[in-house]
Design a protein around this motif. Structure first.
Motif, PDB file in Angstrom:
ATOM      1  N   LEU B  17     -48.242 -28.470  -5.265  1.00 39.04           N
ATOM      2  CA  LEU B  17     -46.942 -28.368  -5.938  1.00 39.04           C
ATOM      3  C   LEU B  17     -46.313 -29.761  -6.086  1.00 39.04           C
ATOM      4  O   LEU B  17     -45.713 -30.087  -7.113  1.00 39.04           O
ATOM      5  CB  LEU B  17     -46.035 -27.419  -5.149  1.00 39.04           C
ATOM      6  CG  LEU B  17     -44.695 -27.034  -5.756  1.00 39.04           C
ATOM      7  CD1 LEU B  17     -44.839 -26.568  -7.200  1.00 39.04           C
ATOM      8  CD2 LEU B  17     -44.045 -25.920  -4.924  1.00 39.04           C
ATOM      9  N   LEU B  18     -46.490 -30.595  -5.071  1.00 39.82           N
ATOM     10  CA  LEU B  18     -45.950 -31.958  -5.144  1.00 39.82           C
ATOM     11  C   LEU B  18     -46.712 -32.796  -6.182  1.00 39.82           C
ATOM     12  O   LEU B  18     -46.116 -33.633  -6.865  1.00 39.82           O
ATOM     13  CB  LEU B  18     -46.003 -32.625  -3.763  1.00 39.82           C
ATOM     14  CG  LEU B  18     -45.001 -32.021  -2.757  1.00 39.82           C
ATOM     15  CD1 LEU B  18     -45.230 -32.576  -1.368  1.00 39.82           C
ATOM     16  CD2 LEU B  18     -43.557 -32.257  -3.207  1.00 39.82           C
ATOM     17  N   LEU B  19     -48.011 -32.547  -6.309  1.00 38.59           N
ATOM     18  CA  LEU B  19     -48.784 -33.249  -7.339  1.00 38.59           C
ATOM     19  C   LEU B  19     -48.289 -32.861  -8.734  1.00 38.59           C
ATOM     20  O   LEU B  19     -48.204 -33.683  -9.640  1.00 38.59           O
ATOM     21  CB  LEU B  19     -50.279 -32.929  -7.206  1.00 38.59           C
ATOM     22  CG  LEU B  19     -51.026 -33.629  -6.062  1.00 38.59           C
ATOM     23  CD1 LEU B  19     -52.430 -33.049  -5.901  1.00 38.59           C
ATOM     24  CD2 LEU B  19     -51.095 -35.136  -6.322  1.00 38.59           C
ATOM     25  N   VAL B  20     -47.949 -31.575  -8.883  1.00 29.72           N
ATOM     26  CA  VAL B  20     -47.401 -31.127 -10.170  1.00 29.72           C
ATOM     27  C   VAL B  20     -46.045 -31.797 -10.401  1.00 29.72           C
ATOM     28  O   VAL B  20     -45.752 -32.287 -11.487  1.00 29.72           O
ATOM     29  CB  VAL B  20     -47.249 -29.585 -10.193  1.00 29.72           C
ATOM     30  CG1 VAL B  20     -46.448 -29.134 -11.405  1.00 29.72           C
ATOM     31  CG2 VAL B  20     -48.619 -28.916 -10.194  1.00 29.72           C
ATOM     32  N   ALA B  21     -45.228 -31.838  -9.344  1.00 27.50           N
ATOM     33  CA  ALA B  21     -43.885 -32.411  -9.474  1.00 27.50           C
ATOM     34  C   ALA B  21     -43.947 -33.901  -9.816  1.00 27.50           C
ATOM     35  O   ALA B  21     -43.276 -34.364 -10.737  1.00 27.50           O
ATOM     36  CB  ALA B  21     -43.101 -32.207  -8.179  1.00 27.50           C
ATOM     37  N   ASN B  22     -44.759 -34.621  -9.094  1.00 27.15           N
ATOM     38  CA  ASN B  22     -44.724 -36.080  -9.215  1.00 27.15           C
ATOM     39  C   ASN B  22     -45.647 -36.626 -10.295  1.00 27.15           C
ATOM     40  O   ASN B  22     -45.305 -37.586 -10.977  1.00 27.15           O
ATOM     41  CB  ASN B  22     -45.091 -36.726  -7.865  1.00 27.15           C
ATOM     42  CG  ASN B  22     -44.103 -36.309  -6.784  1.00 27.15           C
ATOM     43  OD1 ASN B  22     -42.923 -36.088  -7.060  1.00 27.15           O
ATOM     44  ND2 ASN B  22     -44.605 -36.163  -5.556  1.00 27.15           N
ATOM     45  N   PHE B  29     -52.050 -27.826 -10.807  1.00 28.47           N
ATOM     46  CA  PHE B  29     -51.402 -26.646 -11.377  1.00 28.47           C
ATOM     47  C   PHE B  29     -52.408 -25.512 -11.541  1.00 28.47           C
ATOM     48  O   PHE B  29     -52.103 -24.341 -11.283  1.00 28.47           O
ATOM     49  CB  PHE B  29     -50.743 -26.977 -12.714  1.00 28.47           C
ATOM     50  CG  PHE B  29     -49.975 -25.824 -13.300  1.00 28.47           C
ATOM     51  CD1 PHE B  29     -48.745 -25.449 -12.762  1.00 28.47           C
ATOM     52  CD2 PHE B  29     -50.482 -25.094 -14.366  1.00 28.47           C
ATOM     53  CE1 PHE B  29     -48.047 -24.368 -13.283  1.00 28.47           C
ATOM     54  CE2 PHE B  29     -49.783 -24.009 -14.896  1.00 28.47           C
ATOM     55  CZ  PHE B  29     -48.560 -23.657 -14.354  1.00 28.47           C
ATOM     56  N   SER B  30     -53.623 -25.877 -11.938  1.00 30.30           N
ATOM     57  CA  SER B  30     -54.668 -24.872 -12.106  1.00 30.30           C
ATOM     58  C   SER B  30     -54.975 -24.185 -10.770  1.00 30.30           C
ATOM     59  O   SER B  30     -55.152 -22.964 -10.714  1.00 30.30           O
ATOM     60  CB  SER B  30     -55.921 -25.545 -12.663  1.00 30.30           C
ATOM     61  OG  SER B  30     -56.991 -24.628 -12.668  1.00 30.30           O
ATOM     62  N   ARG B  31     -54.987 -24.959  -9.691  1.00 28.79           N
ATOM     63  CA  ARG B  31     -55.226 -24.362  -8.364  1.00 28.79           C
ATOM     64  C   ARG B  31     -54.071 -23.442  -7.967  1.00 28.79           C
ATOM     65  O   ARG B  31     -54.283 -22.356  -7.428  1.00 28.79           O
ATOM     66  CB  ARG B  31     -55.415 -25.465  -7.314  1.00 28.79           C
ATOM     67  CG  ARG B  31     -56.733 -26.235  -7.456  1.00 28.79           C
ATOM     68  CD  ARG B  31     -56.998 -27.130  -6.256  1.00 28.79           C
ATOM     69  NE  ARG B  31     -56.064 -28.244  -6.144  1.00 28.79           N
ATOM     70  CZ  ARG B  31     -56.220 -29.427  -6.747  1.00 28.79           C
ATOM     71  NH1 ARG B  31     -57.269 -29.649  -7.526  1.00 28.79           N
ATOM     72  NH2 ARG B  31     -55.321 -30.386  -6.582  1.00 28.79           N
ATOM     73  N   HIS B  71     -40.047 -30.372  -9.916  1.00 30.70           N
ATOM     74  CA  HIS B  71     -39.326 -31.558  -9.413  1.00 30.70           C
ATOM     75  C   HIS B  71     -38.101 -31.186  -8.579  1.00 30.70           C
ATOM     76  O   HIS B  71     -37.565 -32.034  -7.879  1.00 30.70           O
ATOM     77  CB  HIS B  71     -38.909 -32.452 -10.580  1.00 30.70           C
ATOM     78  CG  HIS B  71     -37.933 -31.796 -11.514  1.00 30.70           C
ATOM     79  ND1 HIS B  71     -38.276 -30.734 -12.328  1.00 30.70           N
ATOM     80  CD2 HIS B  71     -36.625 -32.021 -11.740  1.00 30.70           C
ATOM     81  CE1 HIS B  71     -37.214 -30.343 -13.005  1.00 30.70           C
ATOM     82  NE2 HIS B  71     -36.204 -31.107 -12.679  1.00 30.70           N
ATOM     83  N   THR B  72     -37.665 -29.932  -8.635  1.00 34.52           N
ATOM     84  CA  THR B  72     -36.513 -29.530  -7.812  1.00 34.52           C
ATOM     85  C   THR B  72     -36.960 -28.987  -6.442  1.00 34.52           C
ATOM     86  O   THR B  72     -36.129 -28.704  -5.588  1.00 34.52           O
ATOM     87  CB  THR B  72     -35.662 -28.434  -8.497  1.00 34.52           C
ATOM     88  OG1 THR B  72     -36.442 -27.236  -8.590  1.00 34.52           O
ATOM     89  CG2 THR B  72     -35.216 -28.860  -9.882  1.00 34.52           C
TER      90      THR B  72
END
Lengths: 236, 191
Positions: B17-22, B29-31, B71-72
């Motif tokens: 989730l942090l990889l998606v955010a940053n 996201f796929s995972r 990002h939130t």
């Protein structure tokens, strides 16, 4: 120090999202005042998340359609769907202007959808020399959401409930046979309860009220209010 | 885009989730999609059995929200699952509001926040983390009847009254089962 909090099952229904919106409004207003219940409510969300994560997937055995995944990925590129702004935060709310008696009341964040500015900006309807009512909304399920504003020392007429009544003290305090209720206190009365609230003498009292069904005035002299209220406005 | 199903730890979901955010990382996201999509569908299906199309729609909507709102997300307050559960819950509330049950002029946006409530401090974050751990440890210890009551409330989205009617139990019994369960999960409730 708050003495009156939502019952655990009410907080659980709130955290799980099954509570009706009008009841949730009262809980949300309480949470703005009560750090303890905020903490509880967050913990109750963790409970939900655990149950969510441990759902048995065999029950719904059909696998996810690969096409659905492609569809979602194609939507990620949609420029109009980019970053959402952060949700409205409590600190974004403008402080309300001082009222005529010089006090600055803060409108709870959850009520800012109905109250633009201060409590004074609402359409208050006088129902007795010491009591004013402003209706915020009526839901299709018959529940009514309203604010009551009672002068210091004002007596509310004796009444019984035909449905559940939720009260959240927004400003000031009042008492009845069961005790005294202060700012932030959450009170749930079930149908059949009879009570006679009196506002304390030091200040006016503003309450958020949610009624599932109209209340009935039971006093001999106040029975005349029933048709007026049924016709017009919520009351507590 | 396909990944084989491997059991992931909660920390891996949080990392993704942090990889998606940053980094707007699509592999991450796929995972997340592979892990959460079935859970999201099951969540809708438990409240609306047989509504496969609705389940797809809601799950899809929540996953898009995950992408848009990542990002939130604040990892110091909640696990990825807790955060995504709040998105799913809010999507359900929205759906019910637009359809029958909750029909209302009240905007739920103002009533339910995504965890954490804004401007929480590090002390609060530590408390949250601890209570989440206690909940996780206690959940498997619950007697079946208490667990069932919780499941009906949380997954099927029923109120205590509705659960009592369905199980043909007095309302007080359902309430006390939920209370006992919450007590075991160290949810100390003020009265």
């Amino acid at each position: 120090m708050l003495n009156h909090h939502p019952m655990p099952e009410v907080l659980a229904d709130y955290a799980s999202g099954s509570l009706s919106l009008s009841h949730a409004l009262c809980v949300a207003a309480h949470l703005e005042h009560c750090a303890h219940c905020r903490q509880m409510s967050d913990t109750l969300v963790h409970v939900g998340a655990q149950l969510f994560e441990s759902q048995s997937l065999q029950l719904h055995g059909d696998s996810i359609d690969e096409g659905l995944k492609q569809k979602v990925f194609s939507m990620l590129d949609d420029e109009t769907l980019q970053l959402d702004s952060a949700p409205v935060s409590i600190s974004d709310q403008p402080a309300s202007k001082p009222t005529s008696n010089g006090k600055a009341y803060k409108v709870p964040r959850c009520l800012s959808q109905f109250i633009k500015g201060s409590f004074d900006s609402l359409e208050w309807v006088r129902v007795s020399p010491s009591i004013k009512i402003a209706t915020l909304c009526r839901d299709k399920d018959g529940s009514q959401v309203a604010l009551s504003r009672v002068q210091p020392g004002g007596k509310m007429p004796h009444h019984a409930h035909t449905g559940d009544e939720l009260t959240l003290v927004l400003e000031g305090s009042f008492s009845d046979v069961d005790g005294i209720y202060r700012k932030g206190d959450f009170i749930l009365r079930n149908s059949g309860d009879r009570h006679k609230p009196v506002v304390t003498k030091d200040a006016e009292c503003i309450c958020l009220m949610v009624l599932d069904a109209p209340i009935q005035f039971t006093g001999f002299f106040t029975r005349w209010l029933n048709p007026i209220l049924r016709h017009n406005h919520a009351f507590g | 885009m396909t990944t084989t199903a491997v059991t992931k730890t909660p920390q891996q979901h949080t990392d993704d989730l942090l990889l998606v955010a940053n980094d707007r990382d699509r592999d991450a996201f796929s995972r997340l999609f592979d892990h959460y999509m079935p859970l999201l569908r099951a969540f809708t299906l438990s409240a609306h059995p047989g509504s496969a199309i609705l389940a797809d729609e809601v799950a899809q909507e929540v996953m898009i929200k995950v992408w848009r709102k990542a990002h939130t997300y604040k990892p110091e307050f909640a696990s990825a699952s807790t955060w995504i559960f709040t998105l799913a819950r809010n999507a359900r509330i929205d759906y019910l509001r637009k359809n029958s049950r909750h029909q209302s002029d009240i905007d739920p946006e103002y009533l339910w926040s995504e965890i954490p409530a804004e401007d929480g401090d590090p002390f609060q974050a530590a408390l949250q983390k601890r209570s989440a751990d206690v909940v996780q440890a206690g959940m498997s210890q619950l007697p079946d009847d208490q667990r069932l009551a919780l499941k009906k409330v949380y997954l099927e989205g029923k109120t205590h009254k509705e659960v009592a009617e369905e199980l043909q139990l007095p309302l007080g019994t359902v309430k006390s089962r939920v209370r006992l369960a919450l007590k075991k999960l160290a949810v100390s409730i003020k009265r």
